[in-house]
Design a protein around this motif. Structure first.
Motif, PDB file in Angstrom:
ATOM      1  N   HIS A 189       0.853  -1.187   0.000  1.00  0.00           N
ATOM      2  CA  HIS A 189       0.000   0.000   0.000  1.00  0.00           C
ATOM      3  C   HIS A 189       0.885   1.230   0.000  1.00  0.00           C
ATOM      4  O   HIS A 189       1.950   1.234   0.616  1.00  0.00           O
ATOM      5  N   ASN A 190       0.435   2.285  -0.687  1.00  0.00           N
ATOM      6  CA  ASN A 190       1.232   3.516  -0.681  1.00  0.00           C
ATOM      7  C   ASN A 190       1.167   4.166   0.703  1.00  0.00           C
ATOM      8  O   ASN A 190       0.377   3.753   1.554  1.00  0.00           O
ATOM      9  N   GLY A 191       2.003   5.160   0.913  1.00  0.00           N
ATOM     10  CA  GLY A 191       2.118   5.753   2.247  1.00  0.00           C
ATOM     11  C   GLY A 191       1.311   7.022   2.440  1.00  0.00           C
ATOM     12  O   GLY A 191       1.595   7.791   3.365  1.00  0.00           O
ATOM     13  N   PHE A 192       0.331   7.249   1.602  1.00  0.00           N
ATOM     14  CA  PHE A 192      -0.486   8.457   1.733  1.00  0.00           C
ATOM     15  C   PHE A 192      -1.931   8.038   1.942  1.00  0.00           C
ATOM     16  O   PHE A 192      -2.616   7.646   0.992  1.00  0.00           O
ATOM     17  N   PHE A 193      -2.349   8.049   3.206  1.00  0.00           N
ATOM     18  CA  PHE A 193      -3.686   7.530   3.532  1.00  0.00           C
ATOM     19  C   PHE A 193      -4.342   8.376   4.605  1.00  0.00           C
ATOM     20  O   PHE A 193      -3.660   9.042   5.390  1.00  0.00           O
ATOM     21  N   ASN A 194      -5.703   8.357   4.622  1.00  0.00           N
ATOM     22  CA  ASN A 194      -6.403   9.052   5.712  1.00  0.00           C
ATOM     23  C   ASN A 194      -6.708   8.047   6.828  1.00  0.00           C
ATOM     24  O   ASN A 194      -6.360   6.870   6.718  1.00  0.00           O
ATOM     25  N   LYS A 195      -7.331   8.527   7.868  1.00  0.00           N
ATOM     26  CA  LYS A 195      -7.582   7.695   9.057  1.00  0.00           C
ATOM     27  C   LYS A 195      -8.361   6.420   8.695  1.00  0.00           C
ATOM     28  O   LYS A 195      -8.049   5.321   9.168  1.00  0.00           O
TER      29      LYS A 195
ATOM     30  N   ILE B  83       7.609  -4.013   5.830  1.00  0.00           N
ATOM     31  CA  ILE B  83       8.544  -2.939   5.481  1.00  0.00           C
ATOM     32  C   ILE B  83       7.774  -1.624   5.468  1.00  0.00           C
ATOM     33  O   ILE B  83       6.756  -1.502   4.771  1.00  0.00           O
ATOM     34  N   VAL B  84       8.266  -0.635   6.231  1.00  0.00           N
ATOM     35  CA  VAL B  84       7.533   0.634   6.334  1.00  0.00           C
ATOM     36  C   VAL B  84       8.381   1.778   5.774  1.00  0.00           C
ATOM     37  O   VAL B  84       9.370   2.190   6.380  1.00  0.00           O
ATOM     38  N   ALA B  85       7.980   2.271   4.604  1.00  0.00           N
ATOM     39  CA  ALA B  85       8.752   3.322   3.922  1.00  0.00           C
ATOM     40  C   ALA B  85       8.000   4.643   3.991  1.00  0.00           C
ATOM     41  O   ALA B  85       7.564   5.190   2.980  1.00  0.00           O
ATOM     42  N   LEU B  86       7.849   5.147   5.218  1.00  0.00           N
ATOM     43  CA  LEU B  86       7.119   6.413   5.410  1.00  0.00           C
ATOM     44  C   LEU B  86       8.065   7.558   5.747  1.00  0.00           C
ATOM     45  O   LEU B  86       7.613   8.659   6.026  1.00  0.00           O
ATOM     46  N   GLY B  87       9.374   7.309   5.735  1.00  0.00           N
ATOM     47  CA  GLY B  87      10.347   8.318   6.162  1.00  0.00           C
ATOM     48  C   GLY B  87      10.547   8.235   7.668  1.00  0.00           C
ATOM     49  O   GLY B  87       9.693   7.729   8.384  1.00  0.00           O
TER      50      GLY B  87
END
Ligand code: UDP
Length: 253
Positions: free
Chosen positions: A137-143, A162-166
């Motif tokens: 899943h991409n890293g731009f999501f709402n609640k 793997i978490v690629a959110l910075g």
């Protein structure tokens, strides 16, 4: 027992990238319920550590902290308590994929923009045909979307999330949702998916070897200069700490 070197309060593990992958393998083979959380700690996290209570809580609850960045290695050298090597998110991800491909581990990839996430996962699958990609899943999501993502990961039970959110966004996200994520191991990898997808170029090997990867980042992504202002602050504080400790130790001798 954790063999650690404390830098400005942050306990770094004395470990190499391969050693970290061995630990990951052990955790995957264990019957643990709560994910084993690894932080590749950079100077930014260290400088924020004393100021941000939430970072202290996160670090206290983390299973392994590796030195991500030449600044951390240098600081350990000043303390005369040398950490063996940099263990960066991007390098750790590469080695974990290699081992995962040998063992058939399963992965979930969260983070980066949609196009980058999709492309990076395609490239990863192509290169590592033996791993199982349970989801992405991409890293731009709402609640609302976030709830669905957490539920999905929990149902898919990947070996590795793997978490690629910075950084430190990924670390905060993992900490807040840890008890609901049914993964054996998890770690943040900064902008690694951007590198794999070819959106961002990593410094050539020679720059990495000369320990000036940070300079390459600054030149190729000048908008990061504000974030890099933390580097001299880190160096100043870490050097001060090392001098104090060295003087103190000498007195004790
Ligand atoms: N990112 C994301 N969601 C956000 C903000 C950022 O998925 O809300 C992603 C961004 O697209 C990039 C990564 O997080 O892929 C951040 O990379 P950066 O190089 O800034 O991270 P660092 O290596 O400094 O931790």
């Amino acid at each position: 027992m954790r063999d650690i070197v404390k830098i400005l309060g942050v306990p770094f593990n004395r470990i190499t990238t391969d050693g970290t992958v061995d630990i990951i393998e052990n955790q995957i083979n264990s019957d643990r319920k709560k994910p084993y959380h690894i932080i590749t700690g950079n100077p930014e996290i260290v400088v924020s550590y004393k100021k941000e209570k939430v970072l202290q809580d996160i670090i206290d609850d983390t299973d392994l902290i590796t030195p991500d960045g030449v600044g951390i290695i240098l600081a350990s050298k000043w303390k005369k308590d040398l950490l063996p090597e940099r263990v960066t998110g991007v390098d750790l991800l590469a080695r974990v994929l290699d081992r995962g491909n040998e063992r058939g581990w399963s992965f979930y990839f969260l983070g980066a923009d949609e196009e980058t996430n999709k492309k990076a996962v395609e490239i990863i699958k192509e290169k590592n045909s033996n791993i199982v990609v349970t989801g992405r899943h991409n890293g731009f999501f709402n609640k609302e979307e976030e709830e669905k993502i957490i539920e999905e990961i929990s149902n898919l039970k990947p070996d590795i999330l793997i978490v690629a959110l910075g950084a430190p966004r990924a670390e905060k996200w993992i900490y807040n949702n840890k008890l609901r994520l049914n993964a054996k191991v998890t770690f943040g990898v900064g902008g690694s998916l951007d590198v794999i997808a070819g959106k961002v170029k990593r410094a050539p090997l020679i720059w990495q070897k000369l320990n000036i990867e940070w300079l390459h980042r600054l030149l190729s992504q000048p908008s990061r200069w504000r974030r890099q202002l933390v580097l001299p602050v880190f160096a100043w504080k870490a050097f001060g700490e090392a001098v104090k400790e060295n003087v103190f130790h000498k007195k004790e001798d």
